[in-house]
Design a protein around this motif. Structure first.
Motif, PDB file in Angstrom:
ATOM      1  N   PHE A  68      83.831 -56.565  50.980  1.00 57.52           N
ATOM      2  CA  PHE A  68      84.604 -55.412  50.522  1.00 57.52           C
ATOM      3  C   PHE A  68      85.199 -54.766  51.762  1.00 57.52           C
ATOM      4  O   PHE A  68      84.481 -54.226  52.607  1.00 57.52           O
ATOM      5  CB  PHE A  68      83.689 -54.438  49.779  1.00 57.52           C
ATOM      6  N   LEU A  69      86.521 -54.822  51.873  1.00 56.63           N
ATOM      7  CA  LEU A  69      87.215 -54.346  53.068  1.00 56.63           C
ATOM      8  C   LEU A  69      88.113 -53.165  52.710  1.00 56.63           C
ATOM      9  O   LEU A  69      88.761 -53.154  51.663  1.00 56.63           O
ATOM     10  CB  LEU A  69      88.071 -55.461  53.667  1.00 56.63           C
ATOM     11  N   ALA A  70      88.165 -52.193  53.605  1.00 56.35           N
ATOM     12  CA  ALA A  70      89.011 -51.018  53.369  1.00 56.35           C
ATOM     13  C   ALA A  70      89.457 -50.448  54.707  1.00 56.35           C
ATOM     14  O   ALA A  70      88.844 -50.699  55.749  1.00 56.35           O
ATOM     15  CB  ALA A  70      88.262 -49.965  52.565  1.00 56.35           C
ATOM     16  N   VAL A  82      94.965 -35.693  51.973  1.00 59.98           N
ATOM     17  CA  VAL A  82      93.511 -35.690  52.131  1.00 59.98           C
ATOM     18  C   VAL A  82      93.063 -37.019  52.741  1.00 59.98           C
ATOM     19  O   VAL A  82      93.798 -38.005  52.739  1.00 59.98           O
ATOM     20  CB  VAL A  82      92.806 -35.463  50.776  1.00 59.98           C
ATOM     21  N   ASP A  83      91.845 -37.035  53.247  1.00 58.72           N
ATOM     22  CA  ASP A  83      91.258 -38.269  53.760  1.00 58.72           C
ATOM     23  C   ASP A  83      90.849 -39.160  52.600  1.00 58.72           C
ATOM     24  O   ASP A  83      90.264 -38.701  51.608  1.00 58.72           O
ATOM     25  CB  ASP A  83      90.039 -37.958  54.632  1.00 58.72           C
ATOM     26  N   ALA A  84      91.144 -40.454  52.736  1.00 62.44           N
ATOM     27  CA  ALA A  84      90.801 -41.416  51.696  1.00 62.44           C
ATOM     28  C   ALA A  84      90.712 -42.797  52.348  1.00 62.44           C
ATOM     29  O   ALA A  84      90.733 -42.926  53.572  1.00 62.44           O
ATOM     30  CB  ALA A  84      91.849 -41.395  50.578  1.00 62.44           C
ATOM     31  N   THR A  85      90.602 -43.813  51.519  1.00 60.52           N
ATOM     32  CA  THR A  85      90.642 -45.190  52.008  1.00 60.52           C
ATOM     33  C   THR A  85      91.559 -46.010  51.108  1.00 60.52           C
ATOM     34  O   THR A  85      91.841 -45.632  49.971  1.00 60.52           O
ATOM     35  CB  THR A  85      89.248 -45.856  52.020  1.00 60.52           C
ATOM     36  N   TYR A  86      92.038 -47.136  51.659  1.00 58.89           N
ATOM     37  CA  TYR A  86      92.753 -48.125  50.842  1.00 58.89           C
ATOM     38  C   TYR A  86      91.895 -49.381  50.846  1.00 58.89           C
ATOM     39  O   TYR A  86      91.616 -49.951  51.907  1.00 58.89           O
ATOM     40  CB  TYR A  86      94.134 -48.424  51.411  1.00 58.89           C
ATOM     41  N   GLY A  87      91.463 -49.817  49.669  1.00 63.41           N
ATOM     42  CA  GLY A  87      90.560 -50.955  49.572  1.00 63.41           C
ATOM     43  C   GLY A  87      91.192 -52.135  48.875  1.00 63.41           C
ATOM     44  O   GLY A  87      92.023 -51.986  47.975  1.00 63.41           O
ATOM     45  N   SER A  88      90.787 -53.317  49.301  1.00 60.98           N
ATOM     46  CA  SER A  88      91.250 -54.542  48.661  1.00 60.98           C
ATOM     47  C   SER A  88      90.293 -55.669  49.064  1.00 60.98           C
ATOM     48  O   SER A  88      89.263 -55.427  49.688  1.00 60.98           O
ATOM     49  CB  SER A  88      92.679 -54.869  49.074  1.00 60.98           C
ATOM     50  N   TRP A  89      90.660 -56.861  48.651  1.00 62.72           N
ATOM     51  CA  TRP A  89      89.896 -58.048  49.056  1.00 62.72           C
ATOM     52  C   TRP A  89      88.434 -57.973  48.612  1.00 62.72           C
ATOM     53  O   TRP A  89      87.541 -58.532  49.255  1.00 62.72           O
ATOM     54  CB  TRP A  89      90.002 -58.243  50.578  1.00 62.72           C
ATOM     55  N   PHE A  90      88.178 -57.295  47.499  1.00 62.13           N
ATOM     56  CA  PHE A  90      86.826 -57.207  46.938  1.00 62.13           C
ATOM     57  C   PHE A  90      86.467 -58.566  46.357  1.00 62.13           C
ATOM     58  O   PHE A  90      87.111 -59.042  45.425  1.00 62.13           O
ATOM     59  CB  PHE A  90      86.803 -56.130  45.856  1.00 62.13           C
ATOM     60  N   SER A  91      85.461 -59.208  46.914  1.00 64.54           N
ATOM     61  CA  SER A  91      85.171 -60.600  46.576  1.00 64.54           C
ATOM     62  C   SER A  91      83.668 -60.815  46.476  1.00 64.54           C
ATOM     63  O   SER A  91      82.920 -60.459  47.395  1.00 64.54           O
ATOM     64  CB  SER A  91      85.733 -61.550  47.645  1.00 64.54           C
ATOM     65  N   VAL A  92      83.237 -61.424  45.360  1.00 62.92           N
ATOM     66  CA  VAL A  92      81.835 -61.793  45.175  1.00 62.92           C
ATOM     67  C   VAL A  92      81.777 -63.279  44.861  1.00 62.92           C
ATOM     68  O   VAL A  92      82.406 -63.752  43.909  1.00 62.92           O
ATOM     69  CB  VAL A  92      81.177 -60.981  44.037  1.00 62.92           C
ATOM     70  N   ASP A  93      81.057 -64.015  45.664  1.00 60.97           N
ATOM     71  CA  ASP A  93      80.919 -65.454  45.472  1.00 60.97           C
ATOM     72  C   ASP A  93      80.281 -65.724  44.108  1.00 60.97           C
ATOM     73  O   ASP A  93      79.210 -65.180  43.799  1.00 60.97           O
ATOM     74  CB  ASP A  93      80.034 -66.019  46.585  1.00 60.97           C
ATOM     75  N   PRO A  94      80.929 -66.535  43.247  1.00 61.90           N
ATOM     76  CA  PRO A  94      80.364 -66.818  41.923  1.00 61.90           C
ATOM     77  C   PRO A  94      78.950 -67.405  41.979  1.00 61.90           C
ATOM     78  O   PRO A  94      78.193 -67.280  41.012  1.00 61.90           O
ATOM     79  CB  PRO A  94      81.351 -67.819  41.322  1.00 61.90           C
ATOM     80  N   PHE A  96      76.564 -66.262  43.455  1.00 64.61           N
ATOM     81  CA  PHE A  96      75.581 -65.180  43.492  1.00 64.61           C
ATOM     82  C   PHE A  96      75.773 -64.217  42.332  1.00 64.61           C
ATOM     83  O   PHE A  96      75.283 -63.087  42.376  1.00 64.61           O
ATOM     84  CB  PHE A  96      75.683 -64.442  44.831  1.00 64.61           C
ATOM     85  N   ARG A  97      76.478 -64.665  41.309  1.00 66.52           N
ATOM     86  CA  ARG A  97      76.703 -63.827  40.137  1.00 66.52           C
ATOM     87  C   ARG A  97      75.362 -63.477  39.485  1.00 66.52           C
ATOM     88  O   ARG A  97      74.449 -64.300  39.425  1.00 66.52           O
ATOM     89  CB  ARG A  97      77.606 -64.552  39.147  1.00 66.52           C
ATOM     90  N   GLY A  98      75.250 -62.250  38.978  1.00 70.58           N
ATOM     91  CA  GLY A  98      74.020 -61.822  38.321  1.00 70.58           C
ATOM     92  C   GLY A  98      73.013 -61.182  39.245  1.00 70.58           C
ATOM     93  O   GLY A  98      71.943 -60.740  38.791  1.00 70.58           O
ATOM     94  N   MET A  99      73.335 -61.090  40.533  1.00 70.79           N
ATOM     95  CA  MET A  99      72.413 -60.495  41.510  1.00 70.79           C
ATOM     96  C   MET A  99      72.808 -59.069  41.880  1.00 70.79           C
ATOM     97  O   MET A  99      72.210 -58.468  42.776  1.00 70.79           O
ATOM     98  CB  MET A  99      72.348 -61.364  42.767  1.00 70.79           C
ATOM     99  N   GLY A 100      73.831 -58.524  41.211  1.00 66.91           N
ATOM    100  CA  GLY A 100      74.249 -57.158  41.486  1.00 66.91           C
ATOM    101  C   GLY A 100      74.982 -56.992  42.798  1.00 66.91           C
ATOM    102  O   GLY A 100      75.019 -55.888  43.364  1.00 66.91           O
ATOM    103  N   VAL A 101      75.616 -58.071  43.292  1.00 74.15           N
ATOM    104  CA  VAL A 101      76.292 -58.016  44.583  1.00 74.15           C
ATOM    105  C   VAL A 101      77.436 -57.002  44.562  1.00 74.15           C
ATOM    106  O   VAL A 101      77.565 -56.155  45.462  1.00 74.15           O
ATOM    107  CB  VAL A 101      76.806 -59.413  44.988  1.00 74.15           C
ATOM    108  N   GLY A 102      78.284 -57.084  43.545  1.00 74.73           N
ATOM    109  CA  GLY A 102      79.419 -56.169  43.460  1.00 74.73           C
ATOM    110  C   GLY A 102      78.982 -54.722  43.364  1.00 74.73           C
ATOM    111  O   GLY A 102      79.557 -53.842  44.019  1.00 74.73           O
ATOM    112  N   GLN A 103      77.969 -54.465  42.558  1.00 77.68           N
ATOM    113  CA  GLN A 103      77.487 -53.088  42.403  1.00 77.68           C
ATOM    114  C   GLN A 103      76.938 -52.555  43.719  1.00 77.68           C
ATOM    115  O   GLN A 103      77.194 -51.407  44.091  1.00 77.68           O
ATOM    116  CB  GLN A 103      76.408 -53.037  41.329  1.00 77.68           C
TER     117      GLN A 103
END
Length: 349
Positions: A68-70, A82-94, A96-103
């Motif tokens: 997860f890059l921003a 205001v201060d903020a971030t711009y995020g993209s490239w959110f990637s979870v290897d399939p 490892f699905r079901g392990m709560g990586v994205g969360q």
């Protein structure tokens, strides 16, 4: 066990991981961006204004499981920045699905933003994607109306071969006689590449461009310098009048993959001083289009926004096109005051 910490790799490592994961998720659904190292280097890894603290990775079983890059940014929110971030490239290897990586990545990024006073994260979400489904279920996410594009085709045959749907292939095939990839000569008087000494004038132009915007990416002087000139990545042409820069077009090229590769020019900034005539605005835009063709672009696109007049784009041969995405505000603070009718400006990453 999943551990979230700072990403240990560089732009090449990030490019390899993101492209592989996005290919596995979306490869059969339509066009995919090739996030080349040069793009990630420009925006993040070679950008001194984007420190490592917003480059998060999840590791599991000794392997990279998610990324997860921003970048930190200034966000126009209503009538203030205001201060903020711009995020993209959110990637979870399939794998490892079901392990709560994205969360876990989202929670770690949210904590990092709160600690640093960032109000929210700005992002573009592709309609119907796994990313959109994830974020719309995540507390603190707000999405807005779809983002449309301006599109100009230089090489209809190449775009027809590449197009992801049968309808698009048929359309561009029919348009081939009228889109021959040729442009009339452009008068280049006063038009030249951007130089660092132009920065102050360009900043004034961008500030003027932002007047109608109530939600979107905005610039500091330092961030604009990175946007306009960095190695061979961005291309910026300016229009000079009486020794003063009165207009600019800033774009970069990237490769998209669908039924083969296609080089696309993406315009990030297009702005003029109010004194510039319609003819000169069109002349600078067309000079930039010729430069895009020289860089090998088969088509060009730009997100539609309140910053650019439709008459200019239509007069230069650009057409409205569906973007297939919408603006997302992620991981927002509960006290954010949203503009009632957002007028959006952002980048497409």
């Amino acid at each position: 066990m999943v551990e979230v910490r700072l990403f240990e790799g560089d732009a090449v490592d990030a490019s390899r991981f993101v492209n592989r994961v996005w290919g596995e998720y979306y490869g059969a659904q339509g066009p995919l961006t090739d996030f080349q190292p040069r793009l990630l280097d420009w925006v993040l890894f070679g950008n001194s204004l984007a420190p490592r603290e917003y480059r998060l990775a999840a590791y599991a079983k000794g392997q990279l499981a998610g990324l997860f890059l921003a970048e930190p940014m200034k966000l126009r929110l209503g009538d203030r920045d205001v201060d903020a971030t711009y995020g993209s490239w959110f990637s979870v290897d399939p794998s490892f699905r079901g392990m709560g990586v994205g969360q876990k990545l989202a929670e770690a990024m949210s904590l990092r933003q709160r600690e640093r006073g960032a109000a929210l994260m700005l992002a573009c979400l592709a309609d119907g994607s796994a990313g959109e489904r994830f974020w719309t279920k995540t507390p603190g996410t707000r999405t807005f109306d779809p983002l449309g594009l301006w599109l100009h085709v230089f090489d209809a045959a190449a775009v027809a071969r590449w197009a992801a749907t049968r309808a698009e292939r048929a359309l561009f095939s029919l348009l081939r006689p009228w889109l021959r990839g040729e442009m009339a000569p452009v008068d280049m008087e006063g038009i030249r590449p951007y130089r660092p000494g132009d920065l102050a004038a360009c900043m004034s132009l961008v500030q003027g461009m932002m007047r109608p915007v109530s939600l979107g990416y905005t610039y500091t002087v330092e961030r604009l310098a990175q946007q306009l000139l960095y190695r061979d990545m961005p291309h910026t042409l300016v229009l000079e009048r009486d020794g003063v820069v009165r207009g600019l077009v800033n774009y970069y090229t990237l490769q998209m993959n669908a039924r083969g590769p296609l080089t696309v020019a993406l315009v990030d900034l297009l702005t003029f001083h109010e004194s510039v005539s319609s003819a000169d605005r069109k002349r600078l835009l067309r000079a930039s289009m010729k430069d895009m063709m020289a860089q090998g672009a088969s088509c060009a696109s730009m997100l539609r926004s309140p910053c650019v007049a439709s008459t200019l784009m239509l007069g230069a041969g650009w057409v409205p096109w569906s973007g297939g995405m919408r603006l997302g505000c992620l991981l927002s603070s509960p006290d954010v005051e949203w503009p009632s009718s957002p007028r959006v400006f952002t980048h497409l990453r």
